[in-house]
Design a protein around this motif. Structure first.
Motif, short mmCIF file in Angstrom:
data_model
loop_
_atom_site.label_atom_id
_atom_site.label_comp_id
_atom_site.label_asym_id
_atom_site.label_seq_id
_atom_site.Cartn_x
_atom_site.Cartn_y
_atom_site.Cartn_z
N ASP A 27 0.80 -1.07 -0.04
CA ASP A 27 0.06 -0.05 0.17
C ASP A 27 0.93 1.32 -0.15
O ASP A 27 1.24 1.74 1.11
CB ASP A 27 -0.96 0.03 1.20
N MET A 28 1.40 1.86 -0.95
CA MET A 28 2.20 2.68 -1.44
C MET A 28 1.77 4.08 -0.93
O MET A 28 2.69 4.89 -0.07
CB MET A 28 2.58 2.88 -2.70
N GLU A 29 0.44 4.30 -0.94
CA GLU A 29 -0.03 5.69 -0.16
C GLU A 29 -0.01 5.60 1.08
O GLU A 29 0.68 6.62 1.72
CB GLU A 29 -1.48 5.72 -0.53
N VAL A 30 -0.29 4.67 2.01
CA VAL A 30 -0.26 4.76 3.31
C VAL A 30 1.42 4.70 3.77
O VAL A 30 1.93 5.14 4.71
CB VAL A 30 -1.05 3.40 4.00
N ARG A 31 2.23 3.88 2.93
CA ARG A 31 3.34 3.46 3.29
C ARG A 31 4.30 5.11 3.31
O ARG A 31 4.94 5.30 4.21
CB ARG A 31 4.14 2.77 2.38
N GLN A 32 3.57 5.73 2.19
CA GLN A 32 4.43 6.96 2.10
C GLN A 32 4.23 8.11 3.12
O GLN A 32 4.91 8.83 3.45
CB GLN A 32 4.19 7.72 0.74
N THR A 33 2.75 7.86 3.40
CA THR A 33 2.30 8.64 4.75
C THR A 33 3.22 8.56 5.85
O THR A 33 3.44 9.31 6.69
CB THR A 33 1.01 8.75 4.81
N ALA A 34 2.99 7.05 6.20
CA ALA A 34 3.80 6.79 7.44
C ALA A 34 5.38 7.00 7.45
O ALA A 34 5.80 7.48 8.55
CB ALA A 34 3.65 5.14 7.67
N ILE A 35 6.00 7.03 6.39
CA ILE A 35 7.20 7.42 6.27
C ILE A 35 7.64 8.80 6.70
O ILE A 35 8.41 9.18 7.59
CB ILE A 35 8.16 7.08 5.03
N GLY A 36 6.63 9.78 6.03
CA GLY A 36 6.67 10.95 6.56
C GLY A 36 6.42 11.49 7.91
O GLY A 36 6.93 12.23 8.62
#
Length: 673
Positions: free
Chosen positions: A382-391
């Motif tokens: 889930d790239m969208e949630v993954r990117q949000t979580a990284i930030g």
């Protein structure tokens, strides 16, 4: 069509004409809208770079951006469409928006809303310099801990040298002159000249005021190791205090000043207000602050600090657990500012603070939950949630900022909070027990609880163990149990399947079977009650076809309320115009029929208000229709609602619940495929 993030945000909040004003804080765009009902919340949350959105009272709306909020704000204000009269501009301050909302406030607790808004606006603009100064002192704490530079020595100028004393001034400037900064922000929040508020507070920091202690007629008495001095001013006694780092003094002073300021505006005509309003404000408020507000505010701050200190001493474990357990609920509502004010008051009065240690365990439990989400999202691709979580994780671990995690992830997935609270409790218990055994964890300055500010806390090893425990527990619980509900996982799987390109030469049979294969990733285990009421055996309903189970096994419910919801997640295969029946097929092939009433098709929709359509996807609990039960009964029809599994014969077992009272959404049928 909108293309950039800024254009999309403006479009989804209702367009430029719907925006009254716009400001931003550390992580959020803050809109004041003409009509908040025009906001497309779902589309807004789906915009790349938006971590979430939060509707507030009235027509206020917040859009969570994270660390890039300033650049997004600049992009929005620079849009050609935002140059009209309704466009936001840099001249509209956050305080203006808050003040306008306070003016519209209604209800019994409007004053409470105004109070928290006042505190928030007084401190929020200072978050950057407070964070910067906390990192400067963190470096000093590391050097002192390694015995490289004796920052904590009795005579720092001799022990550390002029270079490192100068280093100390970099962070002490923020805390020492904090009252002047708070007075400026608080004045803006109450829509009065901020420079007057700052000037009144600055009078307490002038060399002349500080020299009053040495005046010939000043009397000083030693109390608990500190000199308490009283000077004679105009023949009246004035208690002298050091106001460096005090926050209650400017907050109370500005609240009083605002009333005087507005009165002076009414008294003097506009052509002389520039001279006489500041003149009388200074002439009246500096003495009032020195004689009354200053000593009274310090007394309040000391009293509140002493009360918390007593609780921390008398019941340290309770205190250590209470702080991290309440913070997850205070921060999203903006109600944590009073505790932040007490932390600053403690540092000013005691030279240290004991609240930030337990608070840090909540922050790291929050960051741990985000780390768990990152792991799960990465596995699920889930790239969208993954990117949000990284930030969000970077903002948390390096900056100590929890908002990107809270608004971007935690408040969107209801399974996270219970797991995060377990981490908060474990961290609180850890810091409480170890603190009781080896000494309370204290912070030497106001610090954002991040990895970089760990050296600010002492004993550092206790604090480190506690935050690691909070972080790891929250992270592991999220990883083990997932942050998504089964329905959310099924929805994501379906979206992934829909987005995947179909094979060029795939046979028709394979293409038809693909959705079902994806759906089986999450099996339907239960069917929920679509209506609230009294559950009866299907064999006891008055409809012979349903009672014979010819349409499948299930239950009957005599409804007590007209609300009808989806009992399973899936696609609506049947929605007749009469609105009396709904057929739903789940992702794993379970077919459920909800039939409201017996022979109610004869009503031709009278008394039924349908909110869905055929081929629409629904989730468990989504509203399907509203039924006027009195209308149905008045027409002579039985309102008993049948819930049956149409393809019972293809399943391993379909087990109806026992008769009894059921609430909306209660499980009424167990299924085993």
């Amino acid at each position: 069509m909108a293309s950039t993030t800024a254009e999309q945000i403006v479009e989804k909040v209702g367009g430029p004409g719907n925006i009254t004003s716009l400001t931003h804080c550390a992580t959020r765009l803050r809109f004041e809208l003409k009509d908040a009902g025009l906001v497309d919340a779902k589309a807004l949350d789906a915009i790349q770079g938006v971590l979430g959105s939060v509707p507030q009272s009235g027509d206020r709306y917040q859009v969570i951006i994270g660390g890039a909020v300033a650049s997004v704000y600049a992009d929005i204000t620079n849009l050609p469409s935002m140059k009209g009269g309704a466009a936001p501009s840099a001249a509209v301050s956050d305080a203006d928006i808050k003040a306008a909302e306070r003016a519209k406030a209604r209800g019994k607790v409007a004053w409470l809303d105004a109070f928290f808004e006042y505190l928030s606006n007084a401190f929020r603009p200072l978050l950057g310099v407070l964070l910067g100064s906390s990192l400067i002192i963190a470096i000093a704490a590391v050097l002192d801990a390694l015995h490289l530079v004796p920052f904590q020595g009795a005579d720092r100028l001799t022990d550390a040298g002029a270079t490192w004393v100068f280093w100390d001034s970099m962070w002490r400037s923020v805390l020492y002159f904090l009252p002047i900064m708070v007075a400026y922000n608080a004045s803006k929040a109450l829509k009065i000249d901020p420079w007057i508020g700052a000037s009144i507070m600055a009078a307490m920091f002038t060399p002349e005021f500080l020299s009053l202690k040495d005046a010939a007629d000043t009397v000083c008495v030693e109390v608990l190791g500190n000199d308490q001095c009283v000077a004679k001013i105009f023949g009246l006694p004035m208690q002298l205090n050091g106001y460096g780092g005090q926050v209650f003094v400017p907050l109370i002073m500005v609240a009083v000043l605002a009333q005087l300021y507005k009165l002076l505006l009414k008294i003097f005509p506009e052509n002389v207000q520039m001279v006489f309003v500041p003149f009388f404000s200074l002439l009246i408020m500096v003495p009032i602050t020195g004689f009354l507000i200053g000593p009274f505010s310090i007394w309040i701050g000391n009293g509140l600090g002493a009360g918390l200190a007593w609780l921390n001493t008398a019941v340290p474990l309770l205190f250590a657990v209470l702080i991290p357990m309440i913070y997850p609920f205070l921060v999203p509502l903006g109600l944590h500012w009073p505790l932040n004010a007490l932390m600053l008051a403690n540092i000013s009065t005691l030279g240290y603070d004991f609240i930030q240690g337990p608070m840090g365990t909540w922050n790291f439990a929050c960051f741990g939950a985000t780390a768990g989400v990152l792991v799960v999202a990465s596995r699920a691709k889930d790239m969208e949630v993954r990117q949000t979580a990284i930030g969000a994780l970077a903002a948390g671990l390096l900056g100590g900022i929890s908002e990107p995690s809270l608004y971007g992830i935690h408040l969107r997935y209801k399974r996270i909070y219970p797991r995060m609270l377990v981490g908060c409790a474990v961290g609180g218990v850890t810091i409480g027990i170890l603190g009781w055994m080896f000494g309370t964890v204290k912070a030497s300055t106001f610090a954002f609880t991040s990895l970089l500010t760990i050296p600010v806390f002492s004993p550092m090893w206790i604090y480190s163990i506690a935050i690691v425990a909070a972080f790891v527990v929250s992270m592991m619980l999220v990883i083990i149990s997932d942050y998504r509900t089964p329905e959310q996982k099924a929805e994501f799987a379906a979206e992934q399947a829909a987005a995947a390109p179909a094979p060029a030469a795939a046979p028709a049979a394979v293409a038809t079977a693909a959705p079902a294969a994806v759906g089986t990733l999450v099996a339907t285990r239960t069917v929920s009650a679509p209506v609230a009421g009294e559950l009866v055996a299907l064999t006891d309903v008055a409809d012979k076809v349903f009672a014979s189970k010819a349409l499948g096994d299930g239950v009957g419910i005599v409804p007590t309320d007209g609300q009808v919801i989806a009992p399973v997640s899936g696609v609506l295969m049947t929605v007749p115009e009469s609105g009396h029946a709904f057929g739903i097929k789940t992702d794993d092939g379970v077919e459920v029929l909800v039939h409201v009433g017996i022979d109610t098709v004869q009503l031709e929709g009278k008394g039924f208000t349908v909110g869905v359509a055929k081929d629409q996807r629904v989730e468990v609990g989504d509203p399907l229709a509203t039924v006027d039960l009195d209308t149905v009964k008045a027409a002579g029809y039985d309102t008993t609602t049948m819930v049956v599994v149409i393809n019972t014969m293809t399943l391993k077992s379909v087990t109806p619940a026992a008769p009894g009272t059921v609430s909306l959404g209660d499980p009424v049928i167990d299924i085993e495929a």
